[in-house]
Design a protein around this motif. Structure first.
Motif, PDB file in Angstrom:
ATOM      1  N   ILE A 121       5.897   5.952   0.016  1.00 61.96           N
ATOM      2  CA  ILE A 121       4.488   6.329  -0.119  1.00 61.96           C
ATOM      3  C   ILE A 121       3.655   5.092  -0.425  1.00 61.96           C
ATOM      4  O   ILE A 121       3.964   4.331  -1.353  1.00 61.96           O
ATOM      5  CB  ILE A 121       4.311   7.359  -1.246  1.00 61.96           C
ATOM      6  CG1 ILE A 121       5.226   8.565  -1.036  1.00 61.96           C
ATOM      7  CG2 ILE A 121       2.869   7.815  -1.350  1.00 61.96           C
ATOM      8  CD1 ILE A 121       5.219   9.534  -2.201  1.00 61.96           C
ATOM      9  N   GLU A 122       2.621   4.880   0.357  1.00 65.01           N
ATOM     10  CA  GLU A 122       1.648   3.832   0.056  1.00 65.01           C
ATOM     11  C   GLU A 122       0.563   4.450  -0.828  1.00 65.01           C
ATOM     12  O   GLU A 122      -0.189   5.321  -0.402  1.00 65.01           O
ATOM     13  CB  GLU A 122       1.045   3.276   1.341  1.00 65.01           C
ATOM     14  CG  GLU A 122       2.050   2.548   2.217  1.00 65.01           C
ATOM     15  CD  GLU A 122       1.406   1.977   3.462  1.00 65.01           C
ATOM     16  OE1 GLU A 122       0.162   2.088   3.583  1.00 65.01           O
ATOM     17  OE2 GLU A 122       2.133   1.425   4.293  1.00 65.01           O
ATOM     18  N   ILE A 123       0.519   3.995  -2.068  1.00 65.89           N
ATOM     19  CA  ILE A 123      -0.360   4.610  -3.065  1.00 65.89           C
ATOM     20  C   ILE A 123      -1.592   3.740  -3.286  1.00 65.89           C
ATOM     21  O   ILE A 123      -1.487   2.526  -3.448  1.00 65.89           O
ATOM     22  CB  ILE A 123       0.391   4.810  -4.398  1.00 65.89           C
ATOM     23  CG1 ILE A 123       1.663   5.645  -4.169  1.00 65.89           C
ATOM     24  CG2 ILE A 123      -0.502   5.472  -5.430  1.00 65.89           C
ATOM     25  CD1 ILE A 123       2.579   5.672  -5.362  1.00 65.89           C
ATOM     26  N   SER A 124      -2.743   4.380  -3.278  1.00 62.24           N
ATOM     27  CA  SER A 124      -3.996   3.691  -3.566  1.00 62.24           C
ATOM     28  C   SER A 124      -4.823   4.561  -4.509  1.00 62.24           C
ATOM     29  O   SER A 124      -5.619   5.399  -4.077  1.00 62.24           O
ATOM     30  CB  SER A 124      -4.769   3.407  -2.270  1.00 62.24           C
ATOM     31  OG  SER A 124      -5.999   2.767  -2.550  1.00 62.24           O
ATOM     32  N   LEU A 125      -4.599   4.391  -5.797  1.00 59.59           N
ATOM     33  CA  LEU A 125      -5.319   5.176  -6.802  1.00 59.59           C
ATOM     34  C   LEU A 125      -6.677   4.539  -7.064  1.00 59.59           C
ATOM     35  O   LEU A 125      -6.776   3.325  -7.293  1.00 59.59           O
ATOM     36  CB  LEU A 125      -4.512   5.247  -8.100  1.00 59.59           C
ATOM     37  CG  LEU A 125      -3.168   5.970  -8.056  1.00 59.59           C
ATOM     38  CD1 LEU A 125      -2.469   5.879  -9.397  1.00 59.59           C
ATOM     39  CD2 LEU A 125      -3.338   7.418  -7.636  1.00 59.59           C
ATOM     40  N   ARG A 126      -7.710   5.365  -7.055  1.00 62.05           N
ATOM     41  CA  ARG A 126      -9.055   4.870  -7.308  1.00 62.05           C
ATOM     42  C   ARG A 126      -9.928   6.027  -7.797  1.00 62.05           C
ATOM     43  O   ARG A 126      -9.607   7.192  -7.562  1.00 62.05           O
ATOM     44  CB  ARG A 126      -9.656   4.261  -6.048  1.00 62.05           C
ATOM     45  CG  ARG A 126      -9.805   5.243  -4.882  1.00 62.05           C
ATOM     46  CD  ARG A 126     -10.405   4.557  -3.678  1.00 62.05           C
ATOM     47  NE  ARG A 126     -10.520   5.440  -2.523  1.00 62.05           N
ATOM     48  CZ  ARG A 126     -11.531   6.270  -2.303  1.00 62.05           C
ATOM     49  NH1 ARG A 126     -12.517   6.356  -3.189  1.00 62.05           N
ATOM     50  NH2 ARG A 126     -11.572   7.027  -1.217  1.00 62.05           N
ATOM     51  N   PRO A 127     -11.008   5.733  -8.479  1.00 64.54           N
ATOM     52  CA  PRO A 127     -11.929   6.810  -8.880  1.00 64.54           C
ATOM     53  C   PRO A 127     -12.538   7.471  -7.645  1.00 64.54           C
ATOM     54  O   PRO A 127     -13.065   6.805  -6.754  1.00 64.54           O
ATOM     55  CB  PRO A 127     -13.002   6.073  -9.694  1.00 64.54           C
ATOM     56  CG  PRO A 127     -12.350   4.805 -10.125  1.00 64.54           C
ATOM     57  CD  PRO A 127     -11.413   4.426  -9.030  1.00 64.54           C
TER      58      PRO A 127
END
Length: 299
Positions: A121-127
């Motif tokens: 999984i390519e994860i990109s956590l952001r608001p």
């Protein structure tokens, strides 16, 4: 314990096994040091590491098999369509070919889901705004909702802060929940889909030490997706997140398993289900809100 060397001298030797005391009793020990160490945590870690290695191997094999099976599935599907087109519409073989096509499509979906589950999984956590994510999905699903005559009840707190999420993964989770809801409400009178979003000060107790705030000090966001479908009995509800468990003939049983992995592992949140036969089902998601100074993270 003092111990004689070959040259007649002595040097200290330390033993931690109580069974060795007898062997050195003749040396007239001046004292004893017995050390007990609990090795259970190390054993648990070793077992966990072995399990993770096994899962990694299974994941790689699943991805390889899914990729290799996909091409034959496409060929079988193309040939079945060709045979169907060459036969007259009233041929007694048409129902069998239609059934074959349905099974081919189910197998293709299974392979796609297996690839998705095995793929890193390519994860990109952001608001991001959960309200915007929800509205985007509802707009995309509007034609299908209208065709099925589903009433949508939207109760989203406009004051809800942004969530610290990967919007792409949350969209996949919500898409799966909506698809399950619509499947469950097929043929039901007055189908109703309810989606609510609210702020709650505490998070999942089992995962965050008794319902604490997220590590960034922000509150939690509670997202509920409810339907008035057929519902589930206790046995089905207990297994609903198990991989490959499904009650639908065309289902793969991986959607909710992947969804729970995204919510719990990636977002450190939680997902729970309540369901009653003949009444409906409600999924509750807990997601961390973003702190005002949150920066995007990529892994």
């Amino acid at each position: 314990f003092p111990n004689e060397n070959a040259d007649g001298g002595s040097s200290p030797r330390f033993r931690t096994d109580a069974s060795d005391l007898a062997a050195v009793s003749s040396a007239r020990p001046s004292g004893a040091l017995v050390i007990f160490r609990d090795q259970r945590p190390e054993l648990v870690n070793d077992q966990r590491n072995v399990r993770l290695e096994q899962l990694a191997i299974v994941g790689e094999l699943s991805a390889i098999m899914a990729h290799e099976v996909r091409n034959p599935i496409n060929n079988i599907s193309a040939n079945a369509q060709l045979i169907t087109s060459r036969l007259p519409p009233d041929s007694p073989l048409q129902p069998k070919l239609a059934e074959t096509q349905q099974e081919i499509q189910r197998l293709a979906r299974l392979m796609d889901d297996a690839l998705q589950a095995a793929r890193p999984i390519e994860i990109s956590l952001r608001p991001a705004s959960l309200i915007e994510v929800i509205d985007r999905i509802l707009e995309r699903w509007a034609p299908r909702l209208q065709r099925q005559g589903v009433e949508v009840r939207r109760e989203l707190d406009p004051a809800a802060p942004n969530a610290l999420i990967d919007p792409r993964l949350i969209e996949q989770v919500l898409t799966n929940l909506l698809d399950n809801a619509l499947q469950s409400m097929k043929g039901r009178p007055n189908p109703l889909l309810s989606i609510s979003l609210s702020v709650t000060p505490t998070g999942p107790a089992a995962l965050h030490g008794g319902g604490s705030r997220p590590s960034n000090g922000a509150p939690w966001l509670q997202l509920k997706v409810a339907d008035t479908g057929t519902g589930m009995d206790e046995e089905t509800k207990a297994r609903v997140f198990e991989p490959f468990f499904t009650t639908r003939s065309e289902g793969t049983g991986l959607g909710l398993s992947i969804a729970r992995n995204y919510i719990r592992t990636v977002h450190k949140g939680d997902i729970q289900v309540e369901s009653y036969p003949g009444t409906g089902t409600m999924f509750t998601l807990l997601l961390p809100a973003a702190a005002s100074d949150s920066e995007p993270t990529h892994t």
